[in-house]
Design a protein around this motif. Structure first.
Motif, PDB file in Angstrom:
ATOM      1  N   LEU A  72       0.834  -1.203   0.000  1.00 42.38           N
ATOM      2  CA  LEU A  72       0.000   0.000   0.000  1.00 42.38           C
ATOM      3  C   LEU A  72       0.868   1.253   0.000  1.00 42.38           C
ATOM      4  O   LEU A  72       0.673   2.160  -0.821  1.00 42.38           O
ATOM      5  N   PHE A  73       1.848   1.285   0.897  1.00 41.71           N
ATOM      6  CA  PHE A  73       2.680   2.482   1.027  1.00 41.71           C
ATOM      7  C   PHE A  73       3.824   2.549   0.012  1.00 41.71           C
ATOM      8  O   PHE A  73       4.276   3.645  -0.333  1.00 41.71           O
ATOM      9  N   ASN A  74       4.282   1.408  -0.486  1.00 43.45           N
ATOM     10  CA  ASN A  74       5.421   1.408  -1.400  1.00 43.45           C
ATOM     11  C   ASN A  74       5.046   1.222  -2.864  1.00 43.45           C
ATOM     12  O   ASN A  74       5.902   1.376  -3.737  1.00 43.45           O
ATOM     13  N   ALA A  75       3.800   0.881  -3.146  1.00 37.80           N
ATOM     14  CA  ALA A  75       3.389   0.684  -4.544  1.00 37.80           C
ATOM     15  C   ALA A  75       2.080   1.408  -4.854  1.00 37.80           C
ATOM     16  O   ALA A  75       2.041   2.256  -5.735  1.00 37.80           O
ATOM     17  N   VAL A  76       1.018   1.091  -4.146  1.00 32.84           N
ATOM     18  CA  VAL A  76      -0.307   1.617  -4.494  1.00 32.84           C
ATOM     19  C   VAL A  76      -0.365   3.141  -4.399  1.00 32.84           C
ATOM     20  O   VAL A  76      -0.774   3.802  -5.356  1.00 32.84           O
ATOM     21  N   ASN A  83       0.087   8.635 -11.231  1.00 35.88           N
ATOM     22  CA  ASN A  83      -0.636   8.095 -12.387  1.00 35.88           C
ATOM     23  C   ASN A  83       0.222   7.056 -13.122  1.00 35.88           C
ATOM     24  O   ASN A  83       0.309   7.061 -14.355  1.00 35.88           O
ATOM     25  N   GLY A  84       0.831   6.164 -12.368  1.00 34.04           N
ATOM     26  CA  GLY A  84       1.755   5.208 -12.940  1.00 34.04           C
ATOM     27  C   GLY A  84       1.182   3.846 -13.278  1.00 34.04           C
ATOM     28  O   GLY A  84       1.907   2.953 -13.699  1.00 34.04           O
ATOM     29  N   TRP A  85      -0.117   3.665 -13.090  1.00 37.87           N
ATOM     30  CA  TRP A  85      -0.724   2.364 -13.394  1.00 37.87           C
ATOM     31  C   TRP A  85      -0.714   2.098 -14.892  1.00 37.87           C
ATOM     32  O   TRP A  85      -0.881   3.011 -15.692  1.00 37.87           O
ATOM     33  N   HIS A  86      -0.525   0.844 -15.284  1.00 34.79           N
ATOM     34  CA  HIS A  86      -0.529   0.449 -16.699  1.00 34.79           C
ATOM     35  C   HIS A  86      -1.925  -0.051 -17.069  1.00 34.79           C
ATOM     36  O   HIS A  86      -2.158  -1.251 -17.107  1.00 34.79           O
ATOM     37  N   THR A  87      -2.815   0.788 -17.331  1.00 35.75           N
ATOM     38  CA  THR A  87      -4.227   0.539 -17.681  1.00 35.75           C
ATOM     39  C   THR A  87      -5.009  -0.032 -16.500  1.00 35.75           C
ATOM     40  O   THR A  87      -4.453  -0.345 -15.448  1.00 35.75           O
TER      41      THR A  87
END
Length: 164
Positions: A72-76, A83-87
């Motif tokens: 949660l804290f290091n990725a999400v 805005n780094g999500w890949h779709t």
């Protein structure tokens, strides 16, 4: 090939991330599932198999809660704020993986007598079984969506000929 962050996480820092984020939770879930079948079928209330199920349930619940907060804290949060999500596929894979905490933590809390104290043994067995099953469902959804190449989803919107 572009990967979801879920698969990137598992593929990097080999073999440690694979062990920490996939192997340990899956081995725990499989141990819970197999022992659960025997416990339910034979109505086991004590003994070695029940003890194994309890220890694995407590361990898995707290272990996965640690994974949940770490990711949660290091990725999400960083991926969301930048805005780094890949779709949307990436979000589904990550979201379903992390939702496993909703199933494993209650198992640990139930085994420790913190929740569901007033339930009968029969009711606790049903709840335990549903929680294990719920974890397996969300984990498999995460794995399936995690294996999708996000570039395919991105390019599908520009291929109208496939809709005919």
């Amino acid at each position: 090939m572009n990967m979801t962050h879920y698969m990137s996480l598992l593929a990097s820092n080999q073999p440690w991330n694979l062990i920490i984020f996939m192997a340990i939770p899956v081995i725990c879930a499989e141990t819970l599932t197999i022992s659960e079948f025997f416990i339910i079928f034979d109505r086991v209330k004590s003994g070695g198999l029940r003890s194994l199920n309890k220890v694995v349930g407590v361990f898995a619940g707290f272990y996965f809660t640690g994974i949940f907060f770490y990711l949660l804290f290091n990725a999400v949060i960083p991926l969301t704020t930048t805005n780094g999500w890949h779709t949307w596929v990436d979000v589904v894979a990550g979201g379903f993986y992390l939702s496993g905490v909703l199933f494993l933590l209650p198992i640990a809390l139930m085994e420790l007598g913190i929740i569901f104290k007033n339930k009968t043994d029969e009711e606790k067995m049903k709840i335990h079984f549903m929680l294990v099953g719920g974890f397996l469902v969300v984990a498999h959804i995460a794995m399936i969506f995690g294996m999708v190449n996000p570039e395919i989803i991105d390019s599908m919107a520009v291929m109208p000929s496939m809709l005919q």
